[in-house]
Design a protein around this motif. Structure first.
Motif, PDB file in Angstrom:
ATOM      1  N   SER A  51       0.843  -1.186   0.000  1.00 20.83           N
ATOM      2  CA  SER A  51       0.000   0.000   0.000  1.00 20.83           C
ATOM      3  C   SER A  51       0.879   1.236   0.000  1.00 20.83           C
ATOM      4  O   SER A  51       1.982   1.228   0.551  1.00 20.83           O
ATOM      5  N   ALA A  52       0.381   2.299  -0.606  1.00 16.30           N
ATOM      6  CA  ALA A  52       1.146   3.536  -0.702  1.00 16.30           C
ATOM      7  C   ALA A  52       0.206   4.718  -0.836  1.00 16.30           C
ATOM      8  O   ALA A  52      -1.004   4.555  -0.996  1.00 16.30           O
ATOM      9  N   VAL A  53       0.799   5.902  -0.769  1.00 20.36           N
ATOM     10  CA  VAL A  53       0.070   7.148  -0.985  1.00 20.36           C
ATOM     11  C   VAL A  53       0.692   7.829  -2.200  1.00 20.36           C
ATOM     12  O   VAL A  53       1.915   7.900  -2.327  1.00 20.36           O
ATOM     13  N   VAL A  54      -0.149   8.327  -3.078  1.00 19.00           N
ATOM     14  CA  VAL A  54       0.321   9.027  -4.274  1.00 19.00           C
ATOM     15  C   VAL A  54       0.936  10.357  -3.848  1.00 19.00           C
ATOM     16  O   VAL A  54       0.320  11.117  -3.091  1.00 19.00           O
ATOM     17  N   THR A  55       2.147  10.637  -4.309  1.00 21.44           N
ATOM     18  CA  THR A  55       2.789  11.917  -3.995  1.00 21.44           C
ATOM     19  C   THR A  55       2.807  12.849  -5.200  1.00 21.44           C
ATOM     20  O   THR A  55       2.799  14.068  -5.029  1.00 21.44           O
ATOM     21  N   LEU A  77      -3.561   3.906  -2.122  1.00 23.87           N
ATOM     22  CA  LEU A  77      -3.857   2.839  -3.073  1.00 23.87           C
ATOM     23  C   LEU A  77      -3.139   1.573  -2.644  1.00 23.87           C
ATOM     24  O   LEU A  77      -2.251   1.604  -1.797  1.00 23.87           O
ATOM     25  N   MET A  78      -3.549   0.454  -3.228  1.00 22.79           N
ATOM     26  CA  MET A  78      -2.920  -0.832  -2.948  1.00 22.79           C
ATOM     27  C   MET A  78      -2.809  -1.611  -4.252  1.00 22.79           C
ATOM     28  O   MET A  78      -3.743  -1.602  -5.061  1.00 22.79           O
ATOM     29  N   VAL A  79      -1.677  -2.282  -4.446  1.00 22.62           N
ATOM     30  CA  VAL A  79      -1.503  -3.125  -5.632  1.00 22.62           C
ATOM     31  C   VAL A  79      -2.186  -4.460  -5.347  1.00 22.62           C
ATOM     32  O   VAL A  79      -1.844  -5.149  -4.397  1.00 22.62           O
ATOM     33  N   ARG A 129      -6.163  -0.981  -6.197  1.00 22.57           N
ATOM     34  CA  ARG A 129      -7.415  -0.612  -5.535  1.00 22.57           C
ATOM     35  C   ARG A 129      -7.228   0.812  -5.043  1.00 22.57           C
ATOM     36  O   ARG A 129      -6.310   1.104  -4.277  1.00 22.57           O
ATOM     37  N   ILE A 130      -8.089   1.707  -5.516  1.00 19.04           N
ATOM     38  CA  ILE A 130      -8.005   3.123  -5.170  1.00 19.04           C
ATOM     39  C   ILE A 130      -9.414   3.684  -5.055  1.00 19.04           C
ATOM     40  O   ILE A 130     -10.272   3.363  -5.885  1.00 19.04           O
ATOM     41  N   LEU A 157       5.516   4.531   0.048  1.00 17.57           N
ATOM     42  CA  LEU A 157       4.958   3.385   0.753  1.00 17.57           C
ATOM     43  C   LEU A 157       4.448   3.810   2.119  1.00 17.57           C
ATOM     44  O   LEU A 157       5.044   4.668   2.771  1.00 17.57           O
ATOM     45  N   LEU A 158       3.371   3.199   2.558  1.00 27.36           N
ATOM     46  CA  LEU A 158       2.862   3.455   3.900  1.00 27.36           C
ATOM     47  C   LEU A 158       3.834   2.860   4.909  1.00 27.36           C
ATOM     48  O   LEU A 158       4.532   1.882   4.603  1.00 27.36           O
ATOM     49  N   PRO A 159       3.922   3.411   6.114  1.00 30.04           N
ATOM     50  CA  PRO A 159       4.919   2.982   7.102  1.00 30.04           C
ATOM     51  C   PRO A 159       5.015   1.472   7.317  1.00 30.04           C
ATOM     52  O   PRO A 159       6.108   0.932   7.398  1.00 30.04           O
TER      53      PRO A 159
END
Length: 83
Positions: free
Chosen positions: A11-15, A38-40, A53-54, A73-75
């Protein structure tokens, strides 16, 4: 890091959303905007396309387009854990 570098389950956040003209507008219109999580979910056997998934729905992107989306990436994902 870009979206195409992520692994399944991360999972990550769009920058930032790169690209130019119609491509950038299309990505933004699909809901890929800065500060969106979002998550792949899946990848095709050869890695193209990528399903993410967004905003509560699944979206499939070409690897070439995913390379234009910068993410952080999320922590809990930064530890390099594999699934």
């Amino acid at each position: 890091m870009t979206l195409n570098d992520m692994k399944i389950g991360q999972s990550a956040v769009v920058t930032a959303v790169g690209g130019e003209g119609a491509l950038r507008r299309r990505l933004l219109d699909m809901g890929i905007t800065p500060r969106t999580a979002l998550m792949v979910r899946k990848m095709a056997p050869l890695g193209d396309p990528i399903e993410i998934r967004i905003r509560g729905y699944e979206l499939t992107l070409r690897k070439e387009d995913a390379a234009k989306i910068t993410v952080e990436l999320l922590p809990e994902e930064k530890g390099g854990r594999e699934r």
